[in-house]
Design an enzyme around this catalytic site. Structure first.
Site, PDB file in Angstrom:
ATOM      1  N   THR A  14      39.879  41.622  38.450  1.00 15.41           N
ATOM      2  CA  THR A  14      39.257  42.529  37.392  1.00 15.41           C
ATOM      3  C   THR A  14      39.134  42.207  36.002  1.00 15.41           C
ATOM      4  O   THR A  14      38.216  42.546  35.102  1.00 15.41           O
ATOM      5  CB  THR A  14      39.355  44.210  37.420  1.00 15.41           C
ATOM      6  OG1 THR A  14      40.908  44.366  37.126  1.00 15.41           O
ATOM      7  CG2 THR A  14      39.136  44.705  38.876  1.00 15.41           C
TER       8      THR A  14
ATOM      9  N   HIS B  66      46.748  36.155  35.346  1.00 14.12           N
ATOM     10  CA  HIS B  66      47.856  36.853  35.410  1.00 14.12           C
ATOM     11  C   HIS B  66      48.443  37.068  36.858  1.00 14.12           C
ATOM     12  O   HIS B  66      47.593  37.027  37.793  1.00 14.12           O
ATOM     13  CB  HIS B  66      47.655  38.432  34.769  1.00 14.12           C
ATOM     14  CG  HIS B  66      46.364  39.120  35.502  1.00 14.12           C
ATOM     15  ND1 HIS B  66      45.163  38.882  35.094  1.00 14.12           N
ATOM     16  CD2 HIS B  66      46.523  39.886  36.634  1.00 14.12           C
ATOM     17  CE1 HIS B  66      44.450  39.437  36.180  1.00 14.12           C
ATOM     18  NE2 HIS B  66      45.123  40.385  37.148  1.00 14.12           N
TER      19      HIS B  66
HETATM   20  P1  5GP Z   1      43.566  42.244  38.600  1.00 12.85           P
HETATM   21  O1  5GP Z   1      42.740  43.299  39.353  1.00 12.85           O
HETATM   22  O2  5GP Z   1      42.504  41.570  37.833  1.00 12.85           O
HETATM   23  O3  5GP Z   1      44.311  41.260  39.722  1.00 12.85           O
HETATM   24  O4  5GP Z   1      44.847  42.834  37.591  1.00 12.85           O
HETATM   25  C1  5GP Z   1      44.324  43.599  36.532  1.00 12.85           C
HETATM   26  C2  5GP Z   1      45.383  44.513  36.497  1.00 12.85           C
HETATM   27  O5  5GP Z   1      45.398  44.855  35.043  1.00 12.85           O
HETATM   28  C3  5GP Z   1      45.320  45.986  37.117  1.00 12.85           C
HETATM   29  O6  5GP Z   1      46.394  45.887  38.113  1.00 12.85           O
HETATM   30  C4  5GP Z   1      45.015  46.955  36.351  1.00 12.85           C
HETATM   31  O7  5GP Z   1      45.960  48.120  36.784  1.00 12.85           O
HETATM   32  C5  5GP Z   1      45.646  46.409  34.750  1.00 12.85           C
HETATM   33  N1  5GP Z   1      45.132  46.870  33.642  1.00 12.85           N
HETATM   34  C6  5GP Z   1      44.016  46.940  33.446  1.00 12.85           C
HETATM   35  N2  5GP Z   1      43.661  47.225  32.147  1.00 12.85           N
HETATM   36  C7  5GP Z   1      44.983  47.312  31.643  1.00 12.85           C
HETATM   37  C8  5GP Z   1      45.561  47.744  30.323  1.00 12.85           C
HETATM   38  O8  5GP Z   1      44.966  47.951  29.231  1.00 12.85           O
HETATM   39  N3  5GP Z   1      46.981  47.788  30.143  1.00 12.85           N
HETATM   40  C9  5GP Z   1      47.649  47.419  31.189  1.00 12.85           C
HETATM   41  N4  5GP Z   1      48.904  47.170  30.872  1.00 12.85           N
HETATM   42  N5  5GP Z   1      47.222  46.666  32.357  1.00 12.85           N
HETATM   43  C10 5GP Z   1      45.936  47.006  32.658  1.00 12.85           C
END
Ligand code: 5GP
Ligand code: ZN
Length: 113
Positions: free
Chosen positions: A95, A100
């Site tokens: 997302t 990361h």
């Molecule tokens: P993805 O879904 O891209 O693998 O992981 C993105 C992660 O970032 C998700 O687990 C989500 O909860 C986290 N996340 C989204 N927005 C923020 C934010 O503003 N601060 C922090 N610390 N985490 C976030």
């Protein structure tokens, strides 16, 4: 590199607050805002790469640094059993399009069975 409107670039720059857990030369680690496991820390390169593969190809030492920081965080916060996962692509659950890794564990350090 710093992409405008990238949440993680803004966290690295200190423009959006986060709960910092650890830091190295090329990587920061902070708590996921919406943790899905008792331990849920994100390890994030300070420079912008769209995903982990781009990081691997463009900055292999940066990927090693990220994995090492993830291991240190896991050493601090878990009993030694953890996952380090990378979602790549919308359909796979990515997302935020700044590379990361998710350090997750169901077993925080020192917690009884
Ligand atoms: P993805 O879904 O891209 O693998 O992981 C993105 C992660 O970032 C998700 O687990 C989500 O909860 C986290 N996340 C989204 N927005 C923020 C934010 O503003 N601060 C922090 N610390 N985490 C976030
Ligand atoms: Zn970014």
């Amino acid at each position: 590199m710093n992409e405008t409107n990238c949440i993680f670039c803004k966290i690295v720059a200190g423009e959006i607050p986060s709960q910092l857990v650890a830091e190295s030369e090329h990587t920061i680690a902070f708590n996921d805002l919406f943790p899905r496991k008792p331990v849920h820390v994100l390890v994030v390169p300070k420079n912008h790469y769209d995903n982990v593969a781009e990081l691997a190809f463009e900055n292999p030492a940066g990927l090693v640094d990220l994995v090492q920081l993830g291991a240190k965080v896991a050493e601090q916060l878990t009993d030694g059993a953890y996952r380090l996962t990378f979602n790549t692509g919308l359909a796979a659950g990515q997302t935020i399009f700044h590379a990361h890794g998710h350090v997750t564990s169901t077993k925080p350090k020192g917690e009884d069975e």
